[in-house]
Design a protein around this motif. Sequence first.
Motif, mmCIF file in Angstrom:
data_model
loop_
_atom_site.group_PDB
_atom_site.id
_atom_site.type_symbol
_atom_site.label_atom_id
_atom_site.label_comp_id
_atom_site.label_asym_id
_atom_site.label_seq_id
_atom_site.Cartn_x
_atom_site.Cartn_y
_atom_site.Cartn_z
ATOM 1 N N TYR A 37 -8.786 -4.595 -1.100
ATOM 2 C CA TYR A 37 -7.417 -4.135 -1.341
ATOM 3 C C TYR A 37 -7.279 -2.626 -1.129
ATOM 4 O O TYR A 37 -6.289 -2.151 -0.584
ATOM 5 C CB TYR A 37 -6.993 -4.491 -2.768
ATOM 6 C CG TYR A 37 -5.528 -4.269 -3.053
ATOM 7 C CD1 TYR A 37 -4.579 -5.239 -2.745
ATOM 8 C CD2 TYR A 37 -5.095 -3.077 -3.638
ATOM 9 C CE1 TYR A 37 -3.224 -5.033 -2.996
ATOM 10 C CE2 TYR A 37 -3.750 -2.858 -3.893
ATOM 11 C CZ TYR A 37 -2.822 -3.834 -3.577
ATOM 12 O OH TYR A 37 -1.491 -3.620 -3.821
ATOM 13 N N GLU A 61 -4.618 4.671 -7.750
ATOM 14 C CA GLU A 61 -3.266 4.115 -7.616
ATOM 15 C C GLU A 61 -3.306 2.673 -7.126
ATOM 16 O O GLU A 61 -2.585 1.805 -7.630
ATOM 17 C CB GLU A 61 -2.449 4.966 -6.637
ATOM 18 C CG GLU A 61 -1.674 6.091 -7.271
ATOM 19 C CD GLU A 61 -0.634 6.653 -6.322
ATOM 20 O OE1 GLU A 61 -0.861 6.630 -5.102
ATOM 21 O OE2 GLU A 61 0.417 7.110 -6.811
ATOM 22 N N GLN A 62 -4.154 2.409 -6.128
ATOM 23 C CA GLN A 62 -4.222 1.062 -5.562
ATOM 24 C C GLN A 62 -4.805 0.071 -6.570
ATOM 25 O O GLN A 62 -4.348 -1.082 -6.648
ATOM 26 C CB GLN A 62 -5.051 1.097 -4.276
ATOM 27 C CG GLN A 62 -4.343 1.851 -3.154
ATOM 28 C CD GLN A 62 -5.149 1.869 -1.882
ATOM 29 O OE1 GLN A 62 -5.254 0.875 -1.170
ATOM 30 N NE2 GLN A 62 -5.729 3.018 -1.573
ATOM 31 N N GLU A 64 -4.540 0.359 -9.808
ATOM 32 C CA GLU A 64 -3.467 0.159 -10.791
ATOM 33 C C GLU A 64 -2.498 -0.924 -10.305
ATOM 34 O O GLU A 64 -2.065 -1.787 -11.073
ATOM 35 C CB GLU A 64 -2.714 1.475 -11.011
ATOM 36 C CG GLU A 64 -3.459 2.493 -11.843
ATOM 37 C CD GLU A 64 -3.038 2.475 -13.299
ATOM 38 O OE1 GLU A 64 -1.979 1.906 -13.615
ATOM 39 O OE2 GLU A 64 -3.786 3.024 -14.125
ATOM 40 N N THR A 65 -2.147 -0.876 -9.034
ATOM 41 C CA THR A 65 -1.219 -1.863 -8.470
ATOM 42 C C THR A 65 -1.831 -3.251 -8.456
ATOM 43 O O THR A 65 -1.207 -4.232 -8.871
ATOM 44 C CB THR A 65 -0.815 -1.452 -7.039
ATOM 45 O OG1 THR A 65 -0.179 -0.165 -7.077
ATOM 46 C CG2 THR A 65 0.146 -2.470 -6.437
ATOM 47 N N ASP A 68 -2.176 -4.651 -11.901
ATOM 48 C CA ASP A 68 -0.919 -4.616 -12.643
ATOM 49 C C ASP A 68 -1.066 -3.808 -13.928
ATOM 50 O O ASP A 68 -0.707 -4.245 -15.029
ATOM 51 C CB ASP A 68 -0.439 -6.037 -12.974
ATOM 52 C CG ASP A 68 1.006 -6.059 -13.456
ATOM 53 O OD1 ASP A 68 1.764 -5.137 -13.099
ATOM 54 O OD2 ASP A 68 1.368 -6.984 -14.214
ATOM 55 N N ARG A 70 -0.551 -0.138 -16.223
ATOM 56 C CA ARG A 70 0.564 0.767 -16.536
ATOM 57 C C ARG A 70 0.028 2.141 -16.933
ATOM 58 O O ARG A 70 0.296 2.656 -18.016
ATOM 59 C CB ARG A 70 1.435 0.184 -17.641
ATOM 60 C CG ARG A 70 2.068 -1.135 -17.245
ATOM 61 C CD ARG A 70 3.177 -1.523 -18.185
ATOM 62 N NE ARG A 70 3.884 -2.711 -17.731
ATOM 63 C CZ ARG A 70 4.994 -3.170 -18.286
ATOM 64 N NH1 ARG A 70 5.518 -2.531 -19.313
ATOM 65 N NH2 ARG A 70 5.580 -4.248 -17.821
#
Length: 273
Positions: A37, A61-62, A64-65, A68, A70
């Motif tokens: 990913y 950041e990736q 975290e995405t 899912d 916060r």
Amino acid sequence: MSVSELDPGASPLALFGAELRRLREERGVTQETIADYAHVSKSLVSQIENAKRTPQWDFTEQVETLLDLRGDLLRLLPLVLKTGPTWFRQWPKIEANAHSLRTWQPLVVPGLLQTSDYARAILRGQPGITDQQVEEAVEVRLSRQAVLDRPQPPMYAAIIDEAVLCRPIGGAKVMRKQLEHLLKLLAHPCITLQIVPMTSVPTIGLLGGFVLSQQVSGPDALYLDSADDGEVTDREDRIRRVSVRFDAIRSYARPVNETADAIREKMVMYENE
């Protein structure tokens, strides 16, 4: 280093690695999935989890995405990256745990509201600093700003002296972008910005900038600027005195609904340069 040997308390890097592993396993996600990913190798993911490699902003950041999250990992990132003097390294964690932040800045735009170019121009002014150190410090400063992008960000109240808008740090182009950025931030529901006119700056405000942090859990904290070094403290008597100082300075500031006009007035200075 095995999983059992990794002590989260050993260092910020170990804490990040342990949290990444825990959050990944809770969601049943493999290292291979994260690697695919984030477009990195599985080896890199493993090294980060074992505190052998430093995670970067894009990777975090990736993740975290994908997971899912916060801000679970983003709020730890400033502790991992090089954040400057030792005394300051605890402050990003305090920011991340705050439910309200109040700051007075008589000289520069507050760090959480700076653009990358404005921050870069300020940091380059430090004697002896290298280009690499500047870029590392800019990356850390921008990563701290993620606290304002969380689903439930802290309430952030900033008061700055009018002279901050007139000081052409980085030149006209950098200042135009910085002032445009401030105008955009005025729409943020948790950010308030007020300007103290140069004609009415109280002498108490000339003592230096500061940030007051009210914490979700644990004692409140205070960061104080100085020419030689900064200071972070949780002493109640000092926090109380500076809180009174903040209220006194705010009494001289223009109303919040006049901030946009005050910024636009100064933007004219940089339009034809």
